[in-house]
Each structure stands twice: as structure tokens, then as C-alpha cells.
Design an enzyme around this catalytic site. Structure first.
Site, PDB file in Angstrom:
ATOM      1  N   ILE A   1      43.303  28.678  40.198  1.00 57.78           N
ATOM      2  CA  ILE A   1      43.795  27.432  39.574  1.00 57.78           C
ATOM      3  C   ILE A   1      43.598  26.315  40.582  1.00 57.78           C
ATOM      4  O   ILE A   1      42.948  25.321  40.319  1.00 57.78           O
ATOM      5  CB  ILE A   1      45.292  27.509  39.193  1.00 57.78           C
TER       6      ILE A   1
ATOM      7  N   GLY B   1      42.537  26.805  44.008  1.00 57.55           N
ATOM      8  CA  GLY B   1      41.858  27.233  45.237  1.00 57.55           C
ATOM      9  C   GLY B   1      41.889  28.726  45.473  1.00 57.55           C
ATOM     10  O   GLY B   1      41.433  29.203  46.503  1.00 57.55           O
ATOM     11  N   SER B   2      42.422  29.485  44.522  1.00 59.68           N
ATOM     12  CA  SER B   2      42.665  30.915  44.739  1.00 59.68           C
ATOM     13  C   SER B   2      41.418  31.772  44.895  1.00 59.68           C
ATOM     14  O   SER B   2      41.505  32.904  45.384  1.00 59.68           O
ATOM     15  CB  SER B   2      43.526  31.485  43.611  1.00 59.68           C
TER      16      SER B   2
ATOM     17  N   LYS C   1      40.978  41.947  41.127  1.00 59.97           N
ATOM     18  CA  LYS C   1      42.254  41.389  41.584  1.00 59.97           C
ATOM     19  C   LYS C   1      43.404  41.968  40.768  1.00 59.97           C
ATOM     20  O   LYS C   1      43.267  42.178  39.557  1.00 59.97           O
ATOM     21  CB  LYS C   1      42.192  39.864  41.402  1.00 59.97           C
TER      22      LYS C   1
END
Ligand SMILES: *[C@@H]1O[C@H](CO)[C@@H](O)[C@H](O)[C@H]1NC(C)=O
Ligand SMILES: *[C@@H]1O[C@H](CO)[C@@H](O)[C@H](O)[C@H]1NC(C)=O
Length: 444
Positions: free
Chosen positions: A240, A242-243, A144
Site C-alpha cells: 500500500i 511501500g510494502s 507472503k
């Protein structure tokens, strides 16, 4: 004799001065925005060049090695792929170049890549020298945007972070490399990360691989889309609120959010640095659950505990993972804060049934705390500085449309937030609670 001010304030002159001022401000603003758009163009050009190189090395390899079984490699689940790499029946270069090509191809449709980690070409040679092959020997890994890789930007979709390459790999990337993994691309995120969409001004929107008119979810949306479309077999994301979980659900793949400090956060850039009320976690994304377990097994090793002393030195508990002892598992199919969609509720109930069939005991519980926790712990903690850290990130930036509404709320002065919170209290209680918790907190 006329008063000196009289000529000054003559209506014609006043209007002319005002017009000049407005035009000047408008021109300055236009010039500033034009300069920002130039930076965007430059960043996009750089990305194109890097991705072209990625395609070129993949093509060259394929021409020189026509026997590579690309379809077979792409269809192997991670656990089998790693076994074949470790026992020597698949050469790591076949796997890496196959995935470089696949990632390039899927990116054309879904726009999920932000960078090519060119160092993977030389790292491949390093990995091949490994005497004791690591658990992820020769496995290509996607990363990411917000996780640091030496020599590459972590933009979070902000122009101010362009051309500020990381001095070092994040600890998680370092450990993965020691385990033989080969990070090869970085993937897209929403501007400022705190969003369930996946678009930013620099790299544009990422599309959902299952339906290009839909979002892949966020903030680890580039990873979700890339893995969901087969362009990567293992990815690293962060979470944090739901990412990892949201893009995994949207793209039909698996993700795992470990307890916050179980894995190292060193080298993970964040939009709200230093806050401790909602602990972020770095976690894996992959096509199946066995892959997530392999990733955790590979990371929870002495290298990790040595490189980051804040991580509890607790190895992967193989005996717990492999145990078939029946468990007591709590579950809920909705909380008091948000209403679950019928499909989500069905997924929870189907899982409950499968677990019961496997001999476990399922106990329903109601998470009474979620509303209080969301408003009074998470929001209050994240924005305890009256949101100034959040707002500062957006200063002098071209803003993504979806960020504007929340930014407007966070930018209001405290007294105004309190006033609107008080007025909306009886009519829109959630907005009221939200605004009431975005104000500056005094230190105790
Ligand atoms: C390597 O591992 C694969 C997958 O487990 C297996 O099918 C294959 O027979 C093994 N090859 C060798 C040479 O051990
Ligand atoms: C994709 O989503 C759109 C709505 O955004 C819908 O109309 C369309 O039917 C979907 N396509 C597929 C193939 O599911």
C-alpha cells in the site's frame, strides 16, 4: 445503634476488598496472557514440525539423487531457469527440492519462514503432467503470509487468525499454479502489516540477510529476506505504502508494484478491509527486472480475467515492453513530505543518467500534492471509522512493541485526538495533522 453502612465501610474491610479486587484483576490478566503465550508456543511448534518435514523431504531427495547440481540451479537467473525447465534440460524436482533445502538453511539465520506448503510435493507431480508447459513451469514460488493458500493460515501476526486455514487459494496463486509455478513456503510479516519492520509475537523478528542486526524492511519483509538470501527465486508480496518497495530496497533485490487493480486482490487479507483511498497491490519480488516482467507476463492471461471479473482484461503489452522507442519520463529526487537520504537521491540520479544514455528524455517534476495526499486522502481514508477497524484487530492480542505507540494514538476518543491535534498544531505540525485525520468521518 450503628448505621449498617458503617461496618461495611470500615477502613480495614475497604482496603481488604480493594486489595482482593486488584489481585483478582491481576491474576485474570496473567491467566489470559499465559493462555495467549501457550497459543504462541503451539504455533511455533507447528511451524517447526512443518519446516522439519520440508528439510526431511529435501534431504531424502538429495540422498536418492546425488547428481543434482544444486549450486548451478541456485545461481541461474529466473528467465534461464524457466527456459531450462521448459525445454526439459532441468527436471522440475531437481529445482524444487534444491530450493526447499536452501530456504530451510537460510531460515535458520534470518527467520523468514512462517509455513511450509506441503502440497507442493503433490503439485510437482501435477505440474509434470502439464501438456502445454506454462510460462512458470516448475518454478518454486514463495508467498507472503497475507496471501491466501488453501489449507494454510494467513495470520498477519495475530493469534486470532491461527488455525483458520484458507478455504481456497487466492486468485493470483491459482493463476501462478496454472502457469506451472509451485508455491512452496509462506513468509513473515510485521504484526498488522502497516509497518516497515518485520516482526510479530507469533513468529518473531526476521533479520536482514545483508546484516543480521538490521531489519529487512516491511511489510513484505519475509519475502525480501528470503529472496535476498537466495532461498527463493520468485515471491509474491503486497504494497500500500511501500510494502514491496521498502523490503526490496533493504534486501538488495527488485520488486514491482503494479497499478492497484491490474492484478487480482481476491484472497489477499488486509487489516483495513474495504478502504478505497489507498489501493493495495499484489506484486512480484525477485533478483532482477526480467523476472518481474516474466511474472507479469504469466499472470496477465485469460485465467486471471476469468477468475476475477474486477480485473481489466488487458494482456501484457509485449510490443510496449519490447519497444525501443524513446520515452519521456518524469522524475523527482525528493518530495515535499519526506527528505530523501543521499543514497536514494544518488540512485535516482544514476538511473536518470542511464535512461538518458539509452536515449530517453528525463523531465524533473515536483510532486506538490504529496503532503496533502498523505494526510488528507490516505490517512483520512484508512482511518475514516475513527480507527476502530484497526484497533479491533489488536483486541485480546499480545502486542508487538512497535505497534504500541500508533495503537495508543488510534485508540484515543475523537474529542481527545482533536484536542491534542489543536494543542500540537503550532509545535509538532505533523503529529497534529496525523491525529486530526484519525477521527471518525460522517457519511455524506
Ligand atoms: C534449453 O535452454 C537453455 C537455456 O536457454 C539452453 O542453454 C539449452 O541449450 C536448451 N536445451 C535444449 C535441449 O534445448
Ligand atoms: C551491521 O550493522 C551494524 C549496525 O546495526 C554495524 O555496526 C555493523 O558494522 C554492520 N555489519 C556489517 C557487516 O556491515
Amino acid at each position: 445503634m450503628p448505621f449498617p453502612g458503617e461496618t461495611w465501610l470500615s477502613p480495614y474491610l475497604g482496603t481488604a476488598v480493594l486489595c482482593c479486587l486488584v489481585v483478582t484483576i491481576w491474576l485474570l490478566r496473567w491467566k489470559r496472557r499465559a493462555a495467549l503465550w501457550k497459543q504462541v508456543e503451539e504455533a511455533r511448534r507447528k511451524r517447526e514440525q512443518r519446516l522439519e518435514r520440508m528439510q526431511k523431504v529435501a534431504l531424502t531427495f538429495r540422498e536418492q539423487n546425488p547428481g543434482v547440481e544444486a549450486d548451478r540451479i541456485l545461481s541461474l537467473p529466473l528467465v534461464e531457469l524457466s527456459e531450462e525447465l521448459r525445454n526439459g534440460s532441468l527436471p522440475p524436482e531437481h529445482v524444487l527440492y534444491t530450493y526447499l533445502d536452501k530456504a530451510f538453511q537460510v531460515n535458520k539465520d534470518i527467520n523468514c519462514l512462517t509455513d511450509y506448503l506441503q502440497e507442493c510435493e503433490s503439485q510437482l507431480q501435477e505440474v509434470k503432467k502439464q501438456e502445454k508447459k506454462g510460462l512458470l513451469y516448475g518454478i518454486p514460488v514463495s508467498v507472503k503470509d497475507s496471501i491466501e493458500c488453501k489449507g494454510h493460515d494467513s495470520t498477519m501476526g495475530f493469534l486470532k487468525n491461527l488455525n483458520r486455514p484458507a478455504a481456497e487459494d487466492s486468485v493470483v496463486v491459482q493463476v501462478l499454479k496454472r502457469q506451472g509455478a509451485i508455491p512452496f513456503v509462506k513468509s513473515n510479516v510485521p504484526q498488522g502489516l502497516l509497518s516497515y519492520d518485520c516482526s510479530n509475537v507469533i513468529f518473531g523478528p526476521t533479520a536482514n540477510p545483508l546484516n543480521h542486526t538490521r531489519s529487512p524492511g516491511g511489510s513484505s519483509g519475509g519475502e525480501g529476506a528470503l529472496i535476498g538470501s537466495g532461498g527463493s527465486i520468485l515471491g509474491i508480496g503486497t504494497d500500500i505504502g511501500g510494502s514491496l518497495r521498502i523490503p526490496a530496497a533493504f534486501c538488495g533485490i527488485c520488486a514491482f508494484k503494479p497499478t492497484g487493480s491490474r492484478l487480482s486482490q481476491k484472497g489477499m487479507v488486509a487489516i483495513l478491509r474495504g478502504q478505497k483511498s489507498a489501493i493495495p497491490a499484489i506484486g512480484p519480488m525477485a533478483r532482477d527486472v526480467d523476472s518481474l516482467a516474466l511474472y507479469m507476463r504469466a499472470l496477465l492471461c485469460d485465467d486471471l480475467f476469468r477468475l476475477d471479473s474486477s480485473v481489466p482484461p488487458m494482456p501484457f503489452k509485449e510490443e510496449v515492453y519490447a519497444s525501443s522507442r524513446p520515452l519521456r519520463i518524469g522524475y523527482h529526487d525528493t518530495d515535499s513530505l519526506t527528505l530523501a537520504t543521499p543514497s536514494m537521491r544518488r540512485a535516482v540520479l544514476e538511473t536518470k543518467k542511464l535512461l538518458e544514455d539509452a536515449g530517453h528524455t528525463l523531465v524533473p517534476f515536483k510532486p506538490h500534492f504529496s503532503e496533502d495526499f498523505f494526510f488528507n486522502v490516505c490517512l483520512t481514508g484508512l482511518f475514516a471509522d475513527g480507527s476502530s477497524t484497526y484497533v479491533d484487530n489488536f483486541k485480546g492480542e499480545l502486542k508487538e512493541p512497535y505497534a504500541r505507540q500508533f495503537l495508543l494514538m488510534t485508540k484515543m476518543p475523537d474529542w481527545f485526538k482533536k484536542l491534542i491535534s489543536w494543542i500540537t498544531g503550532p509545535i509538532i505540525p505533523r503529529l497534529s495533522k496525523m491525529l486530526g485525520n484519525l477521527v471518525t468521518r460522517k457519511a455524506l
